[in-house]
Design a protein around this motif. Structure first.
Motif, PDB file in Angstrom:
ATOM      1  N   VAL A 152     -17.626  70.573  43.290  1.00  0.00           N
ATOM      2  CA  VAL A 152     -18.275  71.648  42.527  1.00  0.00           C
ATOM      3  C   VAL A 152     -17.843  72.985  43.133  1.00  0.00           C
ATOM      4  O   VAL A 152     -18.384  73.434  44.144  1.00  0.00           O
ATOM      5  CB  VAL A 152     -19.808  71.508  42.548  1.00  0.00           C
ATOM      6  N   PHE A 153     -16.853  73.597  42.518  1.00  0.00           N
ATOM      7  CA  PHE A 153     -16.352  74.887  42.991  1.00  0.00           C
ATOM      8  C   PHE A 153     -17.321  76.006  42.641  1.00  0.00           C
ATOM      9  O   PHE A 153     -17.990  75.970  41.609  1.00  0.00           O
ATOM     10  CB  PHE A 153     -14.998  75.194  42.359  1.00  0.00           C
ATOM     11  N   ASP A 154     -17.354  77.010  43.497  1.00  0.00           N
ATOM     12  CA  ASP A 154     -18.130  78.210  43.172  1.00  0.00           C
ATOM     13  C   ASP A 154     -17.444  79.022  42.081  1.00  0.00           C
ATOM     14  O   ASP A 154     -18.108  79.600  41.216  1.00  0.00           O
ATOM     15  CB  ASP A 154     -18.325  79.077  44.421  1.00  0.00           C
ATOM     16  N   LEU A 155     -16.116  79.060  42.107  1.00  0.00           N
ATOM     17  CA  LEU A 155     -15.375  79.827  41.111  1.00  0.00           C
ATOM     18  C   LEU A 155     -13.981  79.243  40.934  1.00  0.00           C
ATOM     19  O   LEU A 155     -13.265  79.021  41.910  1.00  0.00           O
ATOM     20  CB  LEU A 155     -15.250  81.293  41.533  1.00  0.00           C
ATOM     21  N   LEU A 156     -13.609  78.997  39.679  1.00  0.00           N
ATOM     22  CA  LEU A 156     -12.240  78.638  39.325  1.00  0.00           C
ATOM     23  C   LEU A 156     -11.673  79.755  38.466  1.00  0.00           C
ATOM     24  O   LEU A 156     -12.281  80.153  37.465  1.00  0.00           O
ATOM     25  CB  LEU A 156     -12.199  77.318  38.557  1.00  0.00           C
ATOM     26  N   LEU A 157     -10.531  80.272  38.850  1.00  0.00           N
ATOM     27  CA  LEU A 157      -9.862  81.343  38.111  1.00  0.00           C
ATOM     28  C   LEU A 157      -8.664  80.754  37.373  1.00  0.00           C
ATOM     29  O   LEU A 157      -7.749  80.212  38.002  1.00  0.00           O
ATOM     30  CB  LEU A 157      -9.418  82.447  39.064  1.00  0.00           C
ATOM     31  N   LEU A 158      -8.677  80.852  36.049  1.00  0.00           N
ATOM     32  CA  LEU A 158      -7.693  80.180  35.215  1.00  0.00           C
ATOM     33  C   LEU A 158      -6.946  81.167  34.325  1.00  0.00           C
ATOM     34  O   LEU A 158      -7.484  82.193  33.928  1.00  0.00           O
ATOM     35  CB  LEU A 158      -8.370  79.138  34.322  1.00  0.00           C
ATOM     36  N   GLY A 159      -5.731  80.786  33.983  1.00  0.00           N
ATOM     37  CA  GLY A 159      -4.978  81.483  32.959  1.00  0.00           C
ATOM     38  C   GLY A 159      -4.866  80.603  31.730  1.00  0.00           C
ATOM     39  O   GLY A 159      -5.316  79.451  31.728  1.00  0.00           O
ATOM     40  N   ILE A 160      -4.278  81.134  30.684  1.00  0.00           N
ATOM     41  CA  ILE A 160      -4.048  80.381  29.456  1.00  0.00           C
ATOM     42  C   ILE A 160      -2.628  80.635  28.989  1.00  0.00           C
ATOM     43  O   ILE A 160      -2.198  81.782  28.877  1.00  0.00           O
ATOM     44  CB  ILE A 160      -5.078  80.737  28.369  1.00  0.00           C
ATOM     45  N   GLY A 161      -1.876  79.549  28.745  1.00  0.00           N
ATOM     46  CA  GLY A 161      -0.496  79.682  28.334  1.00  0.00           C
ATOM     47  C   GLY A 161      -0.355  79.911  26.837  1.00  0.00           C
ATOM     48  O   GLY A 161      -1.320  79.786  26.074  1.00  0.00           O
ATOM     49  N   PRO A 162       0.849  80.213  26.370  1.00  0.00           N
ATOM     50  CA  PRO A 162       1.087  80.447  24.945  1.00  0.00           C
ATOM     51  C   PRO A 162       0.724  79.245  24.076  1.00  0.00           C
ATOM     52  O   PRO A 162       0.380  79.405  22.901  1.00  0.00           O
ATOM     53  CB  PRO A 162       2.592  80.740  24.883  1.00  0.00           C
ATOM     54  N   ASP A 163       0.800  78.037  24.652  1.00  0.00           N
ATOM     55  CA  ASP A 163       0.443  76.819  23.929  1.00  0.00           C
ATOM     56  C   ASP A 163      -1.011  76.418  24.151  1.00  0.00           C
ATOM     57  O   ASP A 163      -1.456  75.371  23.689  1.00  0.00           O
ATOM     58  CB  ASP A 163       1.365  75.667  24.341  1.00  0.00           C
ATOM     59  N   GLY A 164      -1.756  77.243  24.874  1.00  0.00           N
ATOM     60  CA  GLY A 164      -3.154  76.947  25.152  1.00  0.00           C
ATOM     61  C   GLY A 164      -3.385  76.088  26.375  1.00  0.00           C
ATOM     62  O   GLY A 164      -4.519  75.714  26.667  1.00  0.00           O
ATOM     63  N   HIS A 165      -2.317  75.795  27.135  1.00  0.00           N
ATOM     64  CA  HIS A 165      -2.526  74.989  28.339  1.00  0.00           C
ATOM     65  C   HIS A 165      -3.222  75.824  29.409  1.00  0.00           C
ATOM     66  O   HIS A 165      -3.141  77.059  29.413  1.00  0.00           O
ATOM     67  CB  HIS A 165      -1.204  74.417  28.864  1.00  0.00           C
ATOM     68  N   THR A 166      -3.920  75.147  30.289  1.00  0.00           N
ATOM     69  CA  THR A 166      -4.483  75.783  31.476  1.00  0.00           C
ATOM     70  C   THR A 166      -4.282  74.840  32.636  1.00  0.00           C
ATOM     71  O   THR A 166      -4.199  73.612  32.446  1.00  0.00           O
ATOM     72  CB  THR A 166      -5.963  76.148  31.286  1.00  0.00           C
ATOM     73  N   CYS A 167      -4.206  75.368  33.859  1.00  0.00           N
ATOM     74  CA  CYS A 167      -3.732  74.566  34.997  1.00  0.00           C
ATOM     75  C   CYS A 167      -2.407  73.938  34.560  1.00  0.00           C
ATOM     76  O   CYS A 167      -1.574  74.616  33.999  1.00  0.00           O
ATOM     77  CB  CYS A 167      -4.769  73.528  35.408  1.00  0.00           C
ATOM     78  N   SER A 168      -2.220  72.638  34.803  1.00  0.00           N
ATOM     79  CA  SER A 168      -1.058  71.948  34.229  1.00  0.00           C
ATOM     80  C   SER A 168      -1.554  70.850  33.302  1.00  0.00           C
ATOM     81  O   SER A 168      -1.125  69.700  33.349  1.00  0.00           O
ATOM     82  CB  SER A 168      -0.155  71.385  35.338  1.00  0.00           C
ATOM     83  N   LEU A 169      -2.503  71.238  32.446  1.00  0.00           N
ATOM     84  CA  LEU A 169      -3.069  70.367  31.422  1.00  0.00           C
ATOM     85  C   LEU A 169      -2.527  70.840  30.082  1.00  0.00           C
ATOM     86  O   LEU A 169      -2.898  71.910  29.596  1.00  0.00           O
ATOM     87  CB  LEU A 169      -4.594  70.432  31.448  1.00  0.00           C
ATOM     88  N   PHE A 170      -1.632  70.040  29.491  1.00  0.00           N
ATOM     89  CA  PHE A 170      -0.878  70.466  28.320  1.00  0.00           C
ATOM     90  C   PHE A 170      -1.331  69.756  27.050  1.00  0.00           C
ATOM     91  O   PHE A 170      -1.794  68.608  27.099  1.00  0.00           O
ATOM     92  CB  PHE A 170       0.619  70.221  28.550  1.00  0.00           C
TER      93      PHE A 170
END
Length: 258
Positions: free
Chosen positions: A144-162
């Protein structure tokens, strides 16, 4: 600006990327203080792309506002390259943030570069690192992280979840390998959706006109084919920090008073 948001969802749009950086630093400072007061440390997951630069732009100026020695840092995903490689998320975060603030190196958890030939071993080793930290905190079935900072790719992926990948169906593992990323480099490890959705706070950061259509699909339409739309922390808060160029097509934000 008025925000139309259900509970546990905060969508914030700012005129410039610089103002996004200031607001993101404010959030980081506030959440870190709360976590340290409550749990004695602040556990953070960082991503790559443009996020480290946006985060660091104002955060590095905050000095004693953050108890840097009480941070524990992991990576939401990482490319299977040496840590000094230009594609390494660690290298990017080090150049933008770690080298400019006093975070103890031992509290920055990188992949084991000696295992790069075997992606599954890298993922298993990274899970062990998570266990060593979160077991001591009496965490739940998932960290259980206190904070996860994520981006969003052009295809909608985040992390390396495609989109379309079997990784989206994984409900058991903490960390998995990805050997066929549609975006180079192809070999990576990533936190899974259950880990993302157990966090206390998740914050997406997106800027620029190029994100408009995908953000509409994710935020307004809640398109379940898009990985980023599947990030819904069950007992936490989901933040979207956007600039006005990125949020221009969203109807979830009432901009009538801007």
């Amino acid at each position: 600006m008025s925000l139309l948001t259900p509970p546990a969802l905060s969508i914030r749009s700012y005129p410039t990327t610089g103002e996004v950086s200031v607001a993101l630093a404010d959030l980081f400072v506030t959440l870190s203080a709360d976590a340290i007061q409550t749990r004695g440390r602040f556990t953070v997951g960082l991503s790559g792309g443009s996020l480290p630069k946006i985060l660091a732009a104002d955060l590095v100026k905050r000095g004693d506002a953050v108890e840097w020695d009480k941070l524990t840092v992991f990576f939401c995903d990482e490319r299977l390259v040496p840590l000094d490689h230009e594609d390494s998320n660690y290298r990017l975060c080090h150049e933008e943030l770690f080298s400019k603030v006093p975070i103890p190196e031992a509290q920055i958890h990188t992949i084991n570069a000696d295992l790069l030939d075997n992606a599954d071993e890298v993922a298993e080793d990274y899970k062990d690192r998570l266990i060593n930290v979160f077991a001591a905190m009496n965490s739940a079935k998932f960290p259980v992280f206190d904070l996860l900072l994520l981006g969003i790719g052009p295809d909608g992926h985040t992390c390396s979840l495609f989109p379309g990948h079997s990784s989206l169906e994984n409900t058991v593992d903490w960390v998995i390998s990805e050997e066929n990323s549609p975006k180079p480099p192809p070999r990576r490890i990533t936190l899974t959706l259950p880990v993302l959705n157990h966090a206390h706070n998740v914050c997406f950061v997106a800027t620029g006109e190029g994100k408009q259509d995908m953000l509409k699909r994710v935020i307004d339409e809640k398109d379940q084919e898009i990985p980023s739309a599947l990030v819904q922390p069950a007992h936490g808060t989901l933040y979207w920090f956007l600039d006005d160029k990125a949020s221009a097509k969203l109807t979830s934000i009432d901009k009538s008073d801007q």
